[in-house]
Design an enzyme around this catalytic site. Structure first.
Site, PDB file in Angstrom:
ATOM      1  N   HIS A 144      -2.031   2.240  -5.801  1.00 22.19           N
ATOM      2  CA  HIS A 144      -2.751   0.986  -5.549  1.00 22.19           C
ATOM      3  C   HIS A 144      -2.841   0.121  -6.802  1.00 22.19           C
ATOM      4  O   HIS A 144      -2.981  -1.098  -6.706  1.00 22.19           O
ATOM      5  CB  HIS A 144      -4.155   1.293  -5.020  1.00 22.19           C
ATOM      6  CG  HIS A 144      -4.556   0.424  -3.874  1.00 22.19           C
ATOM      7  ND1 HIS A 144      -3.945   0.485  -2.631  1.00 22.19           N
ATOM      8  CD2 HIS A 144      -5.497  -0.550  -3.778  1.00 22.19           C
ATOM      9  CE1 HIS A 144      -4.508  -0.395  -1.825  1.00 22.19           C
ATOM     10  NE2 HIS A 144      -5.436  -1.034  -2.493  1.00 22.19           N
TER      11      HIS A 144
ATOM     12  N   TYR B 179      -9.492 -10.840  -7.010  1.00 22.02           N
ATOM     13  CA  TYR B 179      -8.573 -11.040  -8.130  1.00 22.02           C
ATOM     14  C   TYR B 179      -8.950 -12.247  -8.971  1.00 22.02           C
ATOM     15  O   TYR B 179      -8.562 -12.344 -10.126  1.00 22.02           O
ATOM     16  CB  TYR B 179      -7.142 -11.170  -7.604  1.00 22.02           C
ATOM     17  CG  TYR B 179      -6.690  -9.919  -6.903  1.00 22.02           C
ATOM     18  CD1 TYR B 179      -6.395  -8.773  -7.629  1.00 22.02           C
ATOM     19  CD2 TYR B 179      -6.610  -9.853  -5.522  1.00 22.02           C
ATOM     20  CE1 TYR B 179      -6.029  -7.598  -7.002  1.00 22.02           C
ATOM     21  CE2 TYR B 179      -6.239  -8.689  -4.880  1.00 22.02           C
ATOM     22  CZ  TYR B 179      -5.949  -7.565  -5.632  1.00 22.02           C
ATOM     23  OH  TYR B 179      -5.604  -6.410  -4.991  1.00 22.02           O
TER      24      TYR B 179
ATOM     25  N   ARG C 107       0.868  -1.179   0.000  1.00 19.61           N
ATOM     26  CA  ARG C 107       0.000   0.000   0.000  1.00 19.61           C
ATOM     27  C   ARG C 107       0.905   1.229   0.000  1.00 19.61           C
ATOM     28  O   ARG C 107       2.024   1.176   0.489  1.00 19.61           O
ATOM     29  CB  ARG C 107      -0.898   0.035   1.236  1.00 19.61           C
ATOM     30  CG  ARG C 107      -1.829  -1.176   1.399  1.00 19.61           C
ATOM     31  CD  ARG C 107      -2.625  -1.046   2.687  1.00 19.61           C
ATOM     32  NE  ARG C 107      -3.571  -2.148   2.871  1.00 19.61           N
ATOM     33  CZ  ARG C 107      -3.335  -3.240   3.576  1.00 19.61           C
ATOM     34  NH1 ARG C 107      -2.159  -3.389   4.186  1.00 19.61           N
ATOM     35  NH2 ARG C 107      -4.250  -4.197   3.693  1.00 19.61           N
TER      36      ARG C 107
ATOM     37  N   ARG D 207      -0.205  -2.382  -6.722  1.00 18.85           N
ATOM     38  CA  ARG D 207      -0.533  -3.453  -5.762  1.00 18.85           C
ATOM     39  C   ARG D 207      -1.501  -4.456  -6.406  1.00 18.85           C
ATOM     40  O   ARG D 207      -1.325  -5.665  -6.286  1.00 18.85           O
ATOM     41  CB  ARG D 207      -1.147  -2.814  -4.517  1.00 18.85           C
ATOM     42  CG  ARG D 207      -1.603  -3.779  -3.429  1.00 18.85           C
ATOM     43  CD  ARG D 207      -1.980  -2.945  -2.203  1.00 18.85           C
ATOM     44  NE  ARG D 207      -2.829  -3.629  -1.256  1.00 18.85           N
ATOM     45  CZ  ARG D 207      -2.379  -4.410  -0.275  1.00 18.85           C
ATOM     46  NH1 ARG D 207      -1.094  -4.644  -0.149  1.00 18.85           N
ATOM     47  NH2 ARG D 207      -3.229  -4.967   0.570  1.00 18.85           N
TER      48      ARG D 207
ATOM     49  N   LYS E  35      -2.266  -1.931   7.958  1.00 13.84           N
ATOM     50  CA  LYS E  35      -3.422  -1.348   8.648  1.00 13.84           C
ATOM     51  C   LYS E  35      -3.495  -1.845  10.085  1.00 13.84           C
ATOM     52  O   LYS E  35      -3.228  -3.008  10.362  1.00 13.84           O
ATOM     53  CB  LYS E  35      -4.714  -1.713   7.909  1.00 13.84           C
ATOM     54  CG  LYS E  35      -4.867  -1.019   6.554  1.00 13.84           C
ATOM     55  CD  LYS E  35      -6.200  -1.354   5.922  1.00 13.84           C
ATOM     56  CE  LYS E  35      -6.401  -0.599   4.619  1.00 13.84           C
ATOM     57  NZ  LYS E  35      -7.704  -0.911   3.988  1.00 13.84           N
TER      58      LYS E  35
ATOM     59  N   HIS F 141      -4.169  -8.951   3.725  1.00 14.71           N
ATOM     60  CA  HIS F 141      -5.621  -8.920   3.836  1.00 14.71           C
ATOM     61  C   HIS F 141      -6.067  -9.730   5.046  1.00 14.71           C
ATOM     62  O   HIS F 141      -5.641 -10.869   5.230  1.00 14.71           O
ATOM     63  CB  HIS F 141      -6.273  -9.518   2.584  1.00 14.71           C
ATOM     64  CG  HIS F 141      -6.202  -8.630   1.384  1.00 14.71           C
ATOM     65  ND1 HIS F 141      -6.325  -9.099   0.095  1.00 14.71           N
ATOM     66  CD2 HIS F 141      -6.018  -7.287   1.276  1.00 14.71           C
ATOM     67  CE1 HIS F 141      -6.220  -8.091  -0.750  1.00 14.71           C
ATOM     68  NE2 HIS F 141      -6.037  -6.988  -0.062  1.00 14.71           N
TER      69      HIS F 141
END
Length: 298
Positions: free
Chosen positions: A244, A279, A148, A247, A172, A270
């Site tokens: 992004h 994806y 990110r 990514r 995150k 994630h």
């Protein structure tokens, strides 16, 4: 306790117990404040403990006339989380949003770049300027490690474990993970560090920050966006891209070349594999090839 008191405690819970970022916490809080504003404008005096499904349904109907379905779904999700917390804290015994339906929204597939497009963007970097080597190293890191942009700009020299072939990434909620880094990306980071960064007058507090601006301070996320969009314009790339996008391209190219979703999930950081599953929708041809190659009834 009034709405502001409940909101303050809820934000503390999100930060301390769930480890969410300040931006995410503010977004949750904004959804609740939007509800409070609606109640005040309509003269409805009711606490979070007593508010019922009918009142919330009226609020959501009003919101639906102001925002799109995706924003409406986010608001409902945020409020549902708030009332779930109230149940957890024994303030309520029910969630008044439990039976309220979230609007159906199409899953937005992320934009991706082909390998040729990535190579063209990197080739367009002016390596004659001091920022050129830095920009090349940054783009190679975004694509080579699937970071990110917030993870990229906060990357530290002490996070580089090149002998082991990994980066330590803080994602995150301050969650840390180790991401593989290939020799190509390592090479460009080393060039930047030895030829450019070592000659900068580094400001106090940024001695360990990897990517620096010309004044010796850390880069902003906005600066990385600007660098990428300027390069896209330079090569005439007619796509709306951002950090992004690199990514997404990292994950998509891994999947297309046979990587499994669980591994991609771990590298991207994630929390849920459901996020990574987006994806799968990008390349139906790839899925067909998998079935033909591995299914016994091919």
């Amino acid at each position: 306790m009034n709405w502001s008191g409940f909101l303050k405690n809820y934000k503390s819970y999100l930060k301390i117990e769930r480890g969410l970022s300040d931006n995410t916490i503010e977004n949750y809080g904004f959804d609740i404040l939007r509800l409070v504003d609606y109640l005040e404008r309509h003269g409805i005096e009711i606490s979070p403990v007593k508010i019922d499904e009918e009142t919330l349904q009226q609020f959501i109907y009003a919101v639906s006339r102001e925002v799109n379905a995706r924003s409406q779904a986010r608001i409902i999700s945020g409020l549902r989380s708030f009332f779930t917390w109230l149940i957890f804290e024994d303030y309520r015994t029910d969630n008044p949003l439990e039976l309220i339906e979230t609007p159906k929204i199409g899953r937005k597939l992320p934009d991706t770049l082909s390998l040729d497009e990535i190579d063209a963007l990197i080739a367009a970097i002016d390596l004659g300027s001091p920022e050129g080597e830095r920009n090349r190293a940054m783009l190679e890191t975004l694509y080579g490690c699937g970071l990110r942009v917030s993870e990229l700009v906060s990357l530290k020299i002490s996070d580089l474990f090149f002998d082991e072939g990994f980066l330590k990434v803080t994602g995150k909620g301050n969650k840390q993970r180790f991401v593989p880094i290939g020799p190509t990306t390592q090479k460009f980071i080393d060039i930047y560090r030895s030829q450019i960064r070592s000659h900068l007058a580094i400001k106090k507090g940024h001695e360990d920050t990897l990517f620096l601006n010309r004044r010796g301070s850390g880069l902003t996320r906005a600066m990385v966006f600007t660098i990428i969009r300027t390069l896209a314009e330079k090569i005439g790339l007619h796509k709306t891209i951002s950090p992004h996008t690199f990514r997404h391209s990292f994950a998509t190219h891994l999947l297309e070349n046979g990587a499994d979703l669980r591994s991609i999930q771990l590298m991207l950081g994630h929390e849920s594999i459901t996020t990574t599953e987006i994806y799968v929708h990008l390349d139906r041809k790839h899925l067909t090839q998998i079935v033909h190659a591995y299914h016994p009834r091919k």
